[in-house]
Scaffold this motif. Structure first.
Motif, PDB file in Angstrom:
ATOM      1  N   ILE A   1      42.882  44.622  38.879  1.00  0.00           N
ATOM      2  CA  ILE A   1      43.067  45.911  38.198  1.00  0.00           C
ATOM      3  C   ILE A   1      44.425  46.507  38.553  1.00  0.00           C
ATOM      4  N   ALA A   2      44.833  46.330  39.801  1.00  0.00           N
ATOM      5  CA  ALA A   2      46.113  46.881  40.260  1.00  0.00           C
ATOM      6  C   ALA A   2      47.310  46.280  39.523  1.00  0.00           C
ATOM      7  N   THR A   3      47.144  45.122  38.884  1.00  0.00           N
ATOM      8  CA  THR A   3      48.243  44.520  38.108  1.00  0.00           C
ATOM      9  C   THR A   3      48.481  45.270  36.801  1.00  0.00           C
ATOM     10  N   GLY A   4      47.497  46.079  36.380  1.00  0.00           N
ATOM     11  CA  GLY A   4      47.609  46.807  35.115  1.00  0.00           C
ATOM     12  C   GLY A   4      47.229  46.010  33.895  1.00  0.00           C
ATOM     13  N   GLU A   5      46.911  44.736  34.070  1.00  0.00           N
ATOM     14  CA  GLU A   5      46.615  43.878  32.916  1.00  0.00           C
ATOM     15  C   GLU A   5      45.359  44.268  32.137  1.00  0.00           C
ATOM     16  N   PRO A   6      44.315  44.805  32.782  1.00  0.00           N
ATOM     17  CA  PRO A   6      43.053  45.003  32.061  1.00  0.00           C
ATOM     18  C   PRO A   6      43.050  46.084  30.991  1.00  0.00           C
ATOM     19  N   PHE A   7      44.011  47.014  30.994  1.00  0.00           N
ATOM     20  CA  PHE A   7      43.784  48.284  30.301  1.00  0.00           C
ATOM     21  C   PHE A   7      43.972  48.285  28.792  1.00  0.00           C
ATOM     22  N   ASP A   8      44.553  47.250  28.203  1.00  0.00           N
ATOM     23  CA  ASP A   8      44.654  47.226  26.739  1.00  0.00           C
ATOM     24  C   ASP A   8      43.869  46.068  26.157  1.00  0.00           C
ATOM     25  N   LYS A   9      42.842  45.631  26.906  1.00  0.00           N
ATOM     26  CA  LYS A   9      42.098  44.443  26.500  1.00  0.00           C
ATOM     27  C   LYS A   9      40.597  44.685  26.518  1.00  0.00           C
ATOM     28  N   ALA A  10      39.921  44.267  25.457  1.00  0.00           N
ATOM     29  CA  ALA A  10      38.463  44.370  25.413  1.00  0.00           C
ATOM     30  C   ALA A  10      37.869  43.586  26.575  1.00  0.00           C
ATOM     31  N   GLY A  11      36.933  44.222  27.281  1.00  0.00           N
ATOM     32  CA  GLY A  11      36.319  43.575  28.429  1.00  0.00           C
ATOM     33  C   GLY A  11      37.112  43.713  29.706  1.00  0.00           C
ATOM     34  N   GLY A  12      38.332  44.239  29.613  1.00  0.00           N
ATOM     35  CA  GLY A  12      39.108  44.502  30.809  1.00  0.00           C
ATOM     36  C   GLY A  12      39.804  43.305  31.422  1.00  0.00           C
ATOM     37  N   TYR A  13      40.042  42.240  30.637  1.00  0.00           N
ATOM     38  CA  TYR A  13      40.792  41.104  31.180  1.00  0.00           C
ATOM     39  C   TYR A  13      41.500  40.366  30.053  1.00  0.00           C
ATOM     40  N   GLY A  14      42.559  39.649  30.419  1.00  0.00           N
ATOM     41  CA  GLY A  14      43.288  38.822  29.459  1.00  0.00           C
ATOM     42  C   GLY A  14      43.253  37.379  29.901  1.00  0.00           C
ATOM     43  N   ILE A  15      42.583  36.535  29.131  1.00  0.00           N
ATOM     44  CA  ILE A  15      42.426  35.135  29.532  1.00  0.00           C
ATOM     45  C   ILE A  15      43.752  34.392  29.538  1.00  0.00           C
TER      46      ILE A  15
END
Length: 211
Positions: free
Chosen positions: A158-172
Motif C-alpha cells: 500500500i505504501a508504494t501507492g500502486e493500489p489506489f487507482d485499481k479495482a481490488g486494490g492491486y495491479g497484476i
C-alpha cells in the motif's frame, strides 16, 4: 481474429471512453489507433441493485460509452466505434472497486489473502450505424489466486501507492503481481480489459466497419 483486419481498422475512428492508461496500452499494443475521450459519467450505480456483478459492470460500461456517444452525436464526423469498459473484483458475493483510502486498501487485500477472487470486466461496444448505434456488450471473468499475505507485506505494498487507482486494490502488471500465485482466464482482463474476447467481437463486426 482481427490480425487480418488491422489495415482496415487503421482508417477507422475508434474512441476509448476511458482514461485508464492500462486499457489504452492494451489496445495500442495490437495496433489500434485510438482517440482517448474519458467518459464523464458519474460512476454511481449500486451493485446491490443488480442480480449479478456481471450485470453491474456491463451497465456501467454502457453508461460510460453512451455518455461519450451523446457528446459526439452532433460531431461532423462521428466515430466508427466507441469502447466503454468497467472492472470490479468480487469475493463471496461482495463487490470491490477502487479503494477509497489506505484503510480500505488494507481491508481488501487482507480479504483476498490466501483466497481466490474473481475479476470481472464489462465491455460495451457502440458501432456506428448511419445515424444510430448498434450495441454489443459482454462480460469476462478471470479468477485470481492470492498468496497468503502478512500484514507487513500488505502495508508495504500500500505504501508504494500502486493500489489506489485499481479495482481490488492491486495491479497484476506491477508490484501487485508478486501477490498473485495463479490466475485462470485472461491475464489482460485482470489489467482491466479482456483482449481476446474483445478481438473476437471486433472481428465479427468488421463487416459493418468496412465500407
Amino acid at each position: 481474429m482481427i490480425i487480418q483486419h488491422l489495415d482496415s481498422l487503421a482508417s477507422k475512428t475508434i474512441v476509448l471512453a476511458s482514461g485508464s492508461p492500462r486499457r489504452r496500452e492494451i489496445l495500442q499494443k495490437i495496433g489500434l489507433q485510438l482517440t482517448i475521450l474519458p467518459s464523464e459519467f458519474e460512476e454511481n450505480l449500486d451493485p446491490c441493485s443488480y442480480s449479478h456483478p456481471s450485470e453491474f459492470v456491463m451497465a456501467t460500461a454502457h453508461k460510460k460509452a453512451d455518455e461519450v456517444a451523446k457528446r459526439l452525436v452532433s460531431s461532423v464526423s462521428a466515430p466508427d466505434l466507441i469502447i466503454g469498459a468497467d472492472t470490479c473484483v468480487t469475493l463471496s458475493g461482495q463487490v470491490y472497486g477502487k479503494p477509497k483510502d489506505h484503510e480500505d486498501a488494507f481491508h481488501m487485500l487482507n480479504k483476498f489473502s490466501g483466497k481466490g477472487h474473481d475479476v470481472l470486466t464489462g465491455v460495451c461496444l457502440l458501432v456506428r450505424k448511419e445515424m444510430d448505434w448498434k450495441e454489443i456488450s459482454f462480460c469476462e471473468t478471470t479468477t485470481v489466486q492470492f498468496a497468503k499475505l502478512s500484514s507487513e507485506t500488505i502495508k508495504s505494498y500500500i505504501a508504494t501507492g500502486e493500489p489506489f487507482d485499481k479495482a481490488g486494490g492491486y495491479g497484476i502488471q506491477g508490484l501487485g503481481g508478486t501477490l498473485v500465485e495463479a490466475i485462470h482466464g485472461d491475464y489482460y482482463n485482470v489489467m482491466g480489459f479482456p483482449l481476446h474476447r474483445f478481438c473476437f467481437h471486433l472481428a465479427k463486426i468488421m463487416a459493418e466497419l468496412v465500407p
